[in-house]
Structure formats: structure tokens, C-alpha cells
Design a protein around this motif. Structure first.
Motif, mmCIF file in Angstrom:
data_model
loop_
_atom_site.group_PDB
_atom_site.id
_atom_site.type_symbol
_atom_site.label_atom_id
_atom_site.label_comp_id
_atom_site.label_asym_id
_atom_site.label_seq_id
_atom_site.Cartn_x
_atom_site.Cartn_y
_atom_site.Cartn_z
ATOM 1 N N CYS A 169 0.844 -1.200 0.000
ATOM 2 C CA CYS A 169 0.000 0.000 0.000
ATOM 3 C C CYS A 169 0.877 1.247 0.000
ATOM 4 N N CYS A 226 -5.119 -1.570 0.204
ATOM 5 C CA CYS A 226 -5.539 -2.901 -0.239
ATOM 6 C C CYS A 226 -6.678 -3.377 0.678
ATOM 7 N N ASP A 227 -7.363 -4.443 0.284
ATOM 8 C CA ASP A 227 -8.536 -4.890 1.046
ATOM 9 C C ASP A 227 -8.193 -5.223 2.490
ATOM 10 N N ASN A 228 -7.064 -5.906 2.667
ATOM 11 C CA ASN A 228 -6.659 -6.299 4.009
ATOM 12 C C ASN A 228 -6.447 -5.068 4.912
ATOM 13 N N CYS A 229 -5.734 -4.076 4.378
ATOM 14 C CA CYS A 229 -5.466 -2.860 5.154
ATOM 15 C C CYS A 229 -6.756 -2.078 5.410
ATOM 16 N N LYS A 230 -7.618 -2.071 4.407
ATOM 17 C CA LYS A 230 -8.900 -1.378 4.565
ATOM 18 C C LYS A 230 -9.675 -1.974 5.736
ATOM 19 N N HIS A 231 -9.697 -3.294 5.811
ATOM 20 C CA HIS A 231 -10.397 -3.976 6.917
ATOM 21 C C HIS A 231 -9.775 -3.631 8.260
ATOM 22 N N ASN A 234 -10.711 -0.148 9.231
ATOM 23 C CA ASN A 234 -12.125 -0.069 9.631
ATOM 24 C C ASN A 234 -12.355 -0.652 11.023
#
Ligand SMILES: [Zn+2]
Ligand SMILES: [Zn+2]
Length: 417
Positions: A169, A226-231, A234
Motif C-alpha cells: 500500500c 488494499c482490502d486487508n489494510c482497509k479492513h 475499519n
């Protein structure tokens, strides 16, 4: 006369109780969270800070107190608390023990800054580092320690946070940012030209108003995760909300040092009315231990400026109460100094805070002094008292005065102090 060095401050006797309160509070919290104290030297090899804080950081470039010692080694006074702790963690093999390793420190730090508006060349930090955990729980624990610390002084800070993400990221975003900045680069400051090449994230940090204006519309890192970091991000936000911790997203927040990854944060006054300095801050730096030669180990921590906290409390009219006081002042009016000294010592041995005359002053001026140091009781020893084996006791609050057997004095004080 030789004056104090520019940008430094004495901690005067009248203020030292405030420092005691701050340190006590830090230590109390450390116990609650099971943190162990670590103290590292005030100076380290210059390389340590160059490698950990980053060659392109302001600290390394402009603010370090660096000198050659008599052996020709390049030495630097620590500009921040983390690098020395990480060095010690690796050197002492803490990572071979059970993880996580939870540490705190209280340390002076040295930076050659322009001494202005709350910036000192010597300041002190209360810091925490948790090694070996990269979890939501560890992020929240570190934030909670800092929040609990501030709240114990009646401050409810606003957490401004940003999420820099994983390596991927970070490097993707660096390119996104460079693409955005490139056409504007000719208008930007000299420092930003260097940052563009060496560490583009720090473009967001620039204090120049021209640069800030250009970067206002820059794409934000949290929109490029990235999706993992976004999660992960959040989950942190959700947890803060459920814990009633006030926060605000600040996508320009990268902090001054190169070593941060994932979460970065600063603590601010919630109404932002008192100057432009954060009260403290920190973040995650999962790469630092391996970059300094240790096993890859995630770490998250913060540093809180103690002078800044005290200055803030003063600006907010939040008073710290001085609970330390003298229980007893022993006034004497006799030639028998030996008797007086032994009596004073016996009271101290029994646990009382005791002061007595050191200047052979008159009784009247001894009482004046006792009043000034706010002694709760004044005991008077004169020749009459010595002959009768009695002591006169005056309660300085009520003015009440009695004479009792000298053997009963300790018991009397125990019940009344
Ligand atoms: Zn990522
Ligand atoms: Zn700039």
C-alpha cells in the motif's frame, strides 16, 4: 554570570511536585497495563538514529545534537525515545522471551530546534512500546494507555489518525502521490524536491503554505489501501467508536519519521484552540526491528511530551495539587543542640516529614519560617521543656497549643497529622 543554554529549562523546586505527579501517574498506569520500565543512555551512536529515524527526516537532517567524542566516534544525544529502546531490545535478546514485550520509558530528548512556541531543545517524554504484536487489541491497548494518561489529568484528547498500510500500500501510494505532485513540483519548496526523490510520503508533512495548498487536493492514502489494510483500518475505527474515544481522520498525517507503517496517530486538544502542536503521538513500525538487525518484530508505541502536557494544563487552568507538605517543624530555643537533633531524627525515623532550624534563629523567625513552609505543627523545645521532659505543640491551622510528655509526641502526631 553564566546563563542556561537557549531552549532549555530548569525544573524549579516550586514545580517539581508537578513532575512527580506526572511520573507517578505514568508509573501507576504502567502497572495497570503490565508495562516494564526501560532506561537507555542519553547518547547513542549516531548511526542508530540515522538508520531508524531515516536519512530524509528533519530530525536527522537538521535537529540532532551530534559530536565526535575523544575517541573519534560520532555520538548523538537521543532526539526521541524509540530508537534506543529498539536497539536495547535487539541487543539484549528480549525477543527470545515470551512475547509481547511491553515497555515504557521516561526520558529526556534533545533536538536542535528553533526555541519558540512550546519547542525546547531539551524536553522529556513518557513513551510506551509494545513489541511482538500486530493485532487490533495491541493497537487499541496503546491508544488506551495514552488516553487513560491524559484523562487522569482531566484532558480528553482528540485522536487524529491515519493509516499508511502495508509495504505494498505504501509503495503504491508513493507512486500515486508522485504522479499527482510532479506537475506542481516547480512551484514547491526545496525540501519537497528532496522529499520527492527520497521519501515522497513526507511531502504531506511540508509546513510551507504553498506546498500545503498544492497538496490539499492530493489523493489520500486511505482511499488507496488494499482490502486487508482497509479492513484493519475499519476495525480500528469501529473499536474507537465503541470505546468512546474521539477521533478524526487526517489523511495528511505521516509523522516526521520514516519508520511508520499501518496506524499513525497524534493526540490533540479537542477544540484545537491552543497552538498548532500535538500533545503527543506515535504509531506502528513493524519494519524497524529488522532494519536495525533484529528478527522481524511488529512494534507499536507512542511518545508524550511532558513539558507540553504541563504547559497545556497551565493554559487550560487545570491545577495540579501539591500534596507534599511538612508535618512538623521543630523550633528550638536551647543550647542543648544534641537533644534537638536527636529528637528531630527520632521523628523522621517514625515516618514524619520534619524540618528544623539550621540557622540559630530566634523563635519568632523560626515560627515565620514554619508558616512559610506550611508546616502543620510546630513543636517547641526550650530548656523548660527539656527539664520537664515535655514538648509544646502548636497546631498552625487552628492556633491551638498544648504541652505533652515528649514520649507521647509521636503518638499524638500519628493521630493528628
Ligand atoms: Zn495493504
Ligand atoms: Zn514543501
Amino acid at each position: 554570570m553564566i546563563n542556561i543554554c537557549k531552549g532549555t529549562k530548569d525544573i524549579l523546586p516550586k514545580d517539581s511536585y508537578k513532575w512527580d505527579i506526572v511520573r507517578d501517574q505514568a508509573r501507576l498506569l504502567a502497572k495497570k497495563y503490565n508495562l516494564k520500565e526501560i532506561s537507555t543512555p542519553v547518547f547513542e551512536s549516531t548511526d542508530l538514529f540515522v538508520r531508524s529515524d531515516g536519512e530524509s527526516s528533519d530530525i536527522v537532517n537538521k535537529e540532532m545534537y551530534t559530536f565526535l567524542d575523544k575517541g573519534g566516534r560520532s555520538i548523538t544525544l537521543k532526539p526521541e525515545g524509540t530508537a534506543g529502546v529498539v536497539r536495547s531490545y535487539i541487543e539484549n535478546g528480549f525477543g527470545n522471551d515470551i512475547l509481547p514485550v511491553k515497555l515504557y520509558y521516561i526520558t529526556p530528548c534533545y533536538r536542535y530546534e528553533k526555541p519558540q512556541a512550546g519547542r525546547l531543545r531539551e524536553h522529556h517524554q513518557f513513551g510506551v512500546e509494545i513489541f511482538g504484536a500486530n493485532s487490533l487489541a495491541s493497537d487499541i491497548e496503546v491508544l488506551s494507555i495514552a488516553i487513560d494518561f491524559y484523562r487522569s489529568f482531566g484532558i480528553d484528547p482528540l485522536v487524529r489518525l491515519n493509516f499508511l498500510g502495508c509495504d505494498e500500500c505504501k509503495s503504491n501510494y508513493k507512486q500515486v502521490l508522485k504522479n499527482f505532485v510532479e506537475p506542481h513540483l516547480p512551484q514547491m519548496c526545496d525540501d519537497c524536491h528532496v522529499r520527492f526523490q527520497t521519501n515522497p510520503l513526507r511531502l504531506l508533512d511540508c509546513k510551507s503554505t504553498v506546498c500545503q495548498d498544492i497538496l490539499k487536493n492530493a489523493p489520500s492514502i486511505t482511499d488507496n489501501l488494499c482490502d486487508n489494510c482497509k479492513h484493519k483500518f475499519n476495525d480500528i475505527i469501529k473499536m474507537l467508536t465503541s470505546l468512546n474515544i474521539k477521533y478524526e481522520l487526517d489523511t495528511k498525517l505521516v509523522r516526521g519519521l520514516d519508520y511508520y507503517t499501518d496506524l499513525v496517530f497524534e493526540f490533540w486538544d479537542s477544540d484545537l484552540s491552543l497552538g498548532k502542536n500535538a500533545l503527543g503521538g506515535g504509531g506502528r513500525y513493524d519494519k524497524l526491528v529488522s532494519e536495525l538487525g533484529g528478527k522481524p518484530t511488529p512494534v507499536i508505541g507512542f511518545g508524550i511530551g511532558i513539558e507540553r502536557l504541563l504547559g497545556y494544563l497551565e493554559a487550560k487552568n487545570i491545577e495540579l495539587k501539591d500534596e507534599t507538605r511538612v508535618d512538623v517543624y521543630v523550633a528550638s530555643n536551647t543550647e542543648d543542640e544534641n537533644y534537638v537533633i536527636r529528637f528531630v531524627n527520632s521523628l523522621r525515623k517514625k515516618g514524619f516529614n520534619v524540618d528544623s532550624d539550621l540557622l540559630n534563629r530566634s523563635l519568632k523567625s523560626q515560627f515565620k519560617y514554619a508558616d512559610k513552609i506550611k508546616a502543620k505543627y510546630v513543636l517547641v523545645i526550650g530548656d523548660d521543656e527539656i527539664n520537664e521532659n515535655k514538648i509544646s505543640i502548636k497546631n498552625m491551622e487552628t492556633g491551638e497549643q498544648i504541652k505533652i510528655w515528649s514520649n507521647d509526641v509521636a503518638e499524638y502526631l500519628k493521630q493528628n497529622v
